[in-house]
Design a protein around this motif. Structure first.
Motif, PDB file in Angstrom:
ATOM      1  N   PRO A  93      70.834 100.285  49.802  1.00 16.15           N
ATOM      2  CA  PRO A  93      70.752  98.792  49.121  1.00 16.15           C
ATOM      3  C   PRO A  93      70.724  97.811  49.859  1.00 16.15           C
ATOM      4  O   PRO A  93      71.447  97.722  51.106  1.00 16.15           O
ATOM      5  CB  PRO A  93      71.893  98.752  48.151  1.00 16.15           C
ATOM      6  N   VAL A  94      69.978  96.910  49.765  1.00 18.33           N
ATOM      7  CA  VAL A  94      69.875  95.416  50.527  1.00 18.33           C
ATOM      8  C   VAL A  94      70.449  94.562  49.506  1.00 18.33           C
ATOM      9  O   VAL A  94      70.049  94.531  48.028  1.00 18.33           O
ATOM     10  CB  VAL A  94      68.499  94.871  50.793  1.00 18.33           C
ATOM     11  N   VAL A  95      71.433  93.825  49.700  1.00 18.73           N
ATOM     12  CA  VAL A  95      72.187  92.977  48.792  1.00 18.73           C
ATOM     13  C   VAL A  95      71.797  91.318  49.356  1.00 18.73           C
ATOM     14  O   VAL A  95      71.912  90.860  50.185  1.00 18.73           O
ATOM     15  CB  VAL A  95      74.033  92.911  49.183  1.00 18.73           C
ATOM     16  N   LEU A  96      70.949  90.902  48.294  1.00 15.06           N
ATOM     17  CA  LEU A  96      70.639  89.424  48.219  1.00 15.06           C
ATOM     18  C   LEU A  96      71.416  88.426  48.085  1.00 15.06           C
ATOM     19  O   LEU A  96      72.536  88.545  47.211  1.00 15.06           O
ATOM     20  CB  LEU A  96      69.290  89.287  47.563  1.00 15.06           C
ATOM     21  N   ALA A  97      71.660  87.194  48.886  1.00 16.48           N
ATOM     22  CA  ALA A  97      72.666  86.260  48.678  1.00 16.48           C
ATOM     23  C   ALA A  97      72.191  84.949  49.283  1.00 16.48           C
ATOM     24  O   ALA A  97      71.241  84.894  50.183  1.00 16.48           O
ATOM     25  CB  ALA A  97      73.928  86.506  49.366  1.00 16.48           C
ATOM     26  N   ALA A  98      72.721  83.846  48.770  1.00 15.77           N
ATOM     27  CA  ALA A  98      71.984  82.636  49.086  1.00 15.77           C
ATOM     28  C   ALA A  98      72.592  82.104  50.679  1.00 15.77           C
ATOM     29  O   ALA A  98      71.811  81.550  51.143  1.00 15.77           O
ATOM     30  CB  ALA A  98      72.266  81.529  48.071  1.00 15.77           C
ATOM     31  N   SER A  99      73.644  82.624  50.951  1.00 16.42           N
ATOM     32  CA  SER A  99      74.451  82.289  52.210  1.00 16.42           C
ATOM     33  C   SER A  99      75.482  83.225  52.497  1.00 16.42           C
ATOM     34  O   SER A  99      75.785  83.987  51.619  1.00 16.42           O
ATOM     35  CB  SER A  99      74.956  80.953  52.208  1.00 16.42           C
ATOM     36  N   VAL A 100      75.799  83.328  53.675  1.00 15.43           N
ATOM     37  CA  VAL A 100      76.964  84.243  54.048  1.00 15.43           C
ATOM     38  C   VAL A 100      78.172  83.767  53.393  1.00 15.43           C
ATOM     39  O   VAL A 100      79.317  84.724  53.141  1.00 15.43           O
ATOM     40  CB  VAL A 100      77.118  84.225  55.569  1.00 15.43           C
ATOM     41  N   THR A 101      78.504  82.865  53.124  1.00 18.92           N
ATOM     42  CA  THR A 101      79.646  82.189  52.431  1.00 18.92           C
ATOM     43  C   THR A 101      79.687  82.894  50.833  1.00 18.92           C
ATOM     44  O   THR A 101      80.789  82.680  50.286  1.00 18.92           O
ATOM     45  CB  THR A 101      79.727  80.872  52.249  1.00 18.92           C
ATOM     46  N   GLU A 102      78.750  83.557  50.297  1.00 20.45           N
ATOM     47  CA  GLU A 102      78.684  83.945  49.208  1.00 20.45           C
ATOM     48  C   GLU A 102      78.477  85.436  49.146  1.00 20.45           C
ATOM     49  O   GLU A 102      78.543  86.152  48.179  1.00 20.45           O
ATOM     50  CB  GLU A 102      77.363  83.517  48.248  1.00 20.45           C
ATOM     51  N   ALA A 103      78.621  86.238  50.127  1.00 19.35           N
ATOM     52  CA  ALA A 103      78.279  87.572  50.493  1.00 19.35           C
ATOM     53  C   ALA A 103      79.729  88.169  50.085  1.00 19.35           C
ATOM     54  O   ALA A 103      80.914  87.646  50.412  1.00 19.35           O
ATOM     55  CB  ALA A 103      78.070  87.882  51.804  1.00 19.35           C
ATOM     56  N   SER A 104      79.656  89.454  49.497  1.00 15.43           N
ATOM     57  CA  SER A 104      80.852  90.216  49.552  1.00 15.43           C
ATOM     58  C   SER A 104      80.340  91.643  49.271  1.00 15.43           C
ATOM     59  O   SER A 104      79.194  92.000  49.099  1.00 15.43           O
ATOM     60  CB  SER A 104      81.380  90.080  47.938  1.00 15.43           C
TER      61      SER A 104
END
Length: 320
Positions: A93-104
């Motif tokens: 999987p690729v996990v999409l996020a708006a920014s690195v601060t929202e990644a988990s």
């Protein structure tokens, strides 16, 4: 998406390893360069190029089907596309996020230096192997990331090589800190007589190499005693000041290593005495230009120290 649709889709894609994942006849793609020399130009990559890049990357990083990779880079550029290629080959999987601060909950991420700084400040990407490229990376920033429990893996690559050429080995982070590491499997590098980095391997776009397969880039570099690549900067960006060559990317990386500096731009200005003088524009808080200059002087060769450091509100990057 909130419902996890991307991950469910990825889990239904069976891994197709190596060349079978990117057949020559099915995976020809045109990717535009980032335009550091002016107008972006198209580069045609074949299935062979992509497969070689993906195989070399996996050999270095060890990503497998259960590893989630954060997708925050634009998919219009090779840095973002390579995330999709690596994960497709594993059925991962690729996990999409708006920014690195929202990644988990990811194992890997591909970021640029600004993103790495934001992740370190926000306390995200803990334990994540983060490939960082796309610009100069200061040793100070790398150590800041390590202190925030990120594993920052400096990497060197380009559109013309379907992404990675060299990457720091995850198990040799301290030994290779401040370099782009050694070539990935299937890639070779050498330094030409004029200091330019040359690359050879199946990941190099067809038609770019010479008769022996060597593609000479417009990047300057050195290879240290451990065979690790140290990228000095662009050949067309060198500032000649008082007869000395200064690589602005190196000066920029040092300035951005100061905790008060958010971004920097280093360039040459005509000067009657020096031919060109080194000048820096810096976005910073709580520090004056003269104080920052003194700090930089302890970390740079005398010719590299900016004659003037201007504190600005924002930096405009000009192409061409």
């Amino acid at each position: 998406p909130p419902d996890g649709g991307i991950e469910r889709l990825a889990s239904r894609l069976p891994p197709r390893e190596g060349r079978d994942a990117f057949p020559e006849s099915e995976a020809t793609v045109v990717v535009f360069t980032s335009g550091t020399e002016g107008t972006p130009t198209p580069v045609t990559l074949t299935g062979t190029n992509v497969a070689a890049s993906v195989a070399g990357s996996r050999d270095r990083l060890g990503n497998e089907a259960d590893d989630r990779w954060l997708g925050v880079l634009p998919f219009t550029h090779v840095g973002g596309l390579s995330v999709l290629w690596r994960q497709a080959e594993r059925g991962a999987p690729v996990v999409l996020a708006a920014s690195v601060t929202e990644a988990s909950s990811v194992s890997f991420a591909s970021v640029v230096p600004t993103m790495l700084r934001r992740a370190a400040s926000a306390g995200t990407l803990r334990g994540v192997r983060a490939l960082v490229g796309g610009g100069p990376v200061s040793t100070g920033l790398l150590r800041e990331a390590i202190g925030s429990e990120i594993v920052p893996l400096q990497t060197y690559g380009m559109t013309e090589t379907a992404s990675q050429v060299c990457t720091v080995h995850p198990d040799r982070l301290e030994d290779e800190l401040g370099t782009a590491g050694t070539p990935i499997r299937g890639a070779e590098i050498r330094i030409e007589s004029d200091g330019r980095i040359a690359v050879r391997g199946e990941m190099v776009a067809t038609g770019l190499g010479d008769a022996s397969g060597w593609f000479v880039t417009n990047d300057l570099g050195e290879i240290d005693v451990g065979g690790r690549l140290v990228v000095l900067g662009r050949a067309d960006a060198v500032i000649v000041t008082g007869g000395e060559n200064v690589h602005p990317e190196r000066v920029q990386a040092v300035l951005e290593g100061h905790a008060a500096v958010a971004a920097a731009r280093v360039f040459g200005e005509p000067d009657d005495e020096w031919g060109s003088r080194v000048v820096a524009e810096v976005v910073a808080e709580g520090i004056a230009g003269a104080e920052l200059r003194s700090w930089a002087a302890a970390r740079l060769h005398s010719a590299e120290v900016p004659k003037e450091i201007r504190i600005v509100e924002s930096i405009q990057t000009k192409l061409g």
